[in-house]
Design an enzyme around this catalytic site. Structure first.
Site, mmCIF file in Angstrom:
data_model
loop_
_atom_site.group_PDB
_atom_site.id
_atom_site.type_symbol
_atom_site.label_atom_id
_atom_site.label_comp_id
_atom_site.label_asym_id
_atom_site.label_seq_id
_atom_site.Cartn_x
_atom_site.Cartn_y
_atom_site.Cartn_z
ATOM 1 N N PHE A 134 0.857 -1.183 0.000
ATOM 2 C CA PHE A 134 0.000 0.000 0.000
ATOM 3 C C PHE A 134 0.891 1.230 0.000
ATOM 4 O O PHE A 134 1.651 1.459 0.940
ATOM 5 C CB PHE A 134 -0.935 0.050 1.212
ATOM 6 N N ASP A 219 9.376 2.936 1.884
ATOM 7 C CA ASP A 219 8.194 3.737 2.194
ATOM 8 C C ASP A 219 7.991 3.689 3.707
ATOM 9 O O ASP A 219 7.470 2.715 4.254
ATOM 10 C CB ASP A 219 6.979 3.167 1.469
ATOM 11 N N LYS A 248 2.563 11.600 6.791
ATOM 12 C CA LYS A 248 1.694 11.418 7.945
ATOM 13 C C LYS A 248 2.194 12.159 9.175
ATOM 14 O O LYS A 248 1.938 13.338 9.327
ATOM 15 C CB LYS A 248 1.471 9.924 8.214
#
Length: 398
Positions: A134, A219, A248
């Site tokens: 993801f 990531d 984030k």
């Protein structure tokens, strides 16, 4: 009247709770009921809701200047880039807004490096990715997703990606060729249910990339910035990627901030006009990001994660041993995936909310727990009390 249901596109299916305030690890709905937030904005709220230091930094910048665009310099961006690079052990920073933008930026950069430095033939570059990955939901990113919900009916898809099973070093090796420019992987897969690879996987990928002049892109958008008790999840295996994507928690839950950090000879291939972002690197984002980096440098959140992690593992093991529906769990730092055999993850989250705990399901029967990193022992007790009660409720109704 349900204004969200009427006026918003239905790309989310939220629990029927309307939040209006939050402090620390707790939020409050419009009726005044409090909930322990064990999602923390998918790790965007690592420092908790309305963190005083971060709010203070944002307010100070709001009174000065919030936006200039990269057409001009601003006094926050240079210091932010230096401080973030030093914290990450990197040489260069490229600021963006969202995590998906950071991943798109890393992909473009890796391809440009492949053509301009590695001398890959035009339009032949390939990037190896992992199954169950993801990295966002933009068109390019879903082109190498195997999640039907994210991918179906959004083609045609972007070419140039090869998929290996996550954790399978031999499969990664077999997919490499002279035109491979990068391997893109989450060190720990978040959306897939907090999936931790075999201990030899990430070091092995690092070695393969070094030997074959291939970039390793990590990531760390969900896994980084303290979630695992280390600065980055890659630190768990003493692996240094060539590029990292961050996001984030970098914006402290206040503003969207992301970045690609890494080697100057890789990010340095980009020239003016070849990539950009209207809001990327704006003074407000940079000011908040600077305070985030300062807090991470102090290390209090990481220390709290390391202190509470054994307690979290023990609590999960106790639930698994109790025979109330937990069939498996994964755990690292303050990050867990709990898989159940009775009912769905969505049903468990609904029952958790009834007991004052907020969490998010993923992939059918798994619930992720990713509370703010500054949660207390008492908060953790509340989390496990709610989880136990919700599991008992679910077992009685299924």
């Amino acid at each position: 009247m349900d204004q969200e249901g009427t006026w918003l596109a239905h790309n989310y299916h939220p629990l029927d709770i309307v939040i209006h305030a939050g402090h620390g690890a707790w939020v409050e709905d419009v009726q005044g009921r409090r909930y322990l937030d064990c999602l923390a904005g998918y790790s965007a709220l690592n420092f908790g809701h309305t963190n005083r230091r971060l709010v203070r930094a944002a307010k100070a910048q709001l009174d000065t200047i919030t936006m200039t665009s990269r057409a001009f310099r601003n006094d926050q961006l240079g210091p932010f880039a230096r401080e973030l690079a030093e914290f990450a052990g990197a040489e260069m920073v490229l600021p963006m807004n969202t995590g998906a933008e950071a991943v798109e930026t890393a992909i473009k950069t890796a391809r440009a490096w492949g053509y301009r430095v590695k001398a890959v033939p035009e339009n032949r570059a390939n990037i190896i990715v992992m199954g169950s990955n993801f990295h966002g939901r933009t068109t390019t990113v879903i082109s190498f997703s195997d999640d039907d919900d994210a991918r179906s009916d959004f083609g045609p898809y972007t070419a140039g990606f090869r998929m290996a099973p996550f954790g399978d070093l031999g499969a990664v090796r077999d997919l490499m060729d002279d035109n491979t420019v990068a391997v893109l992987t989450e060190p720990i897969q978040g959306e897939a249910g907090v999936i931790i690879p075999p201990p030899s996987f990430l070091p092995g990928v690092r070695q393969l990339c070094t030997e074959n002049n291939i970039l390793l892109i990590a990531d760390e958008i969900q896994s980084g910035l303290g979630r695992t008790g280390t600065n980055f999840a890659c630190d768990l295996w003493a692996v240094t990627p060539d590029l990292m994507t961050l996001g984030k928690a970098l914006g402290g839950g206040i503003v969207p901030v992301s970045a690609v950090v890494g080697r100057a000879d890789v990010l340095g291939v980009l020239e003016p006009g070849q990539h950009g972002s209207t809001f990327g690197g704006n003074p407000l984002s940079a000011a908040v990001g600077r305070e985030v980096v300062q807090m991470l440098n102090e290390g209090d959140c990481q220390a709290n994660v390391r202190e509470l992690a054994p307690r979290m593992h023990a609590g999960l093991q106790e639930l698994a041993d109790a025979g109330i529906g937990v069939v498996n769990f994964t755990h690292v730092g303050l990050w867990s995936g709990v898989t159940i055999d009775s009912g769905s993850g969505r049903e468990l989250c609904e029952r958790l909310a009834a007991h004052g705990v907020l969490a998010k399901d993923t992939h059918g029967h798994t619930v992720r727990l990713s509370p703010p990193l500054m949660m207390s022992r008492g908060d953790m007790d509340v989390m496990f009390e709610g989880l136990s009660a919700a599991l008992h409720d679910l077992a009685r109704t299924n």
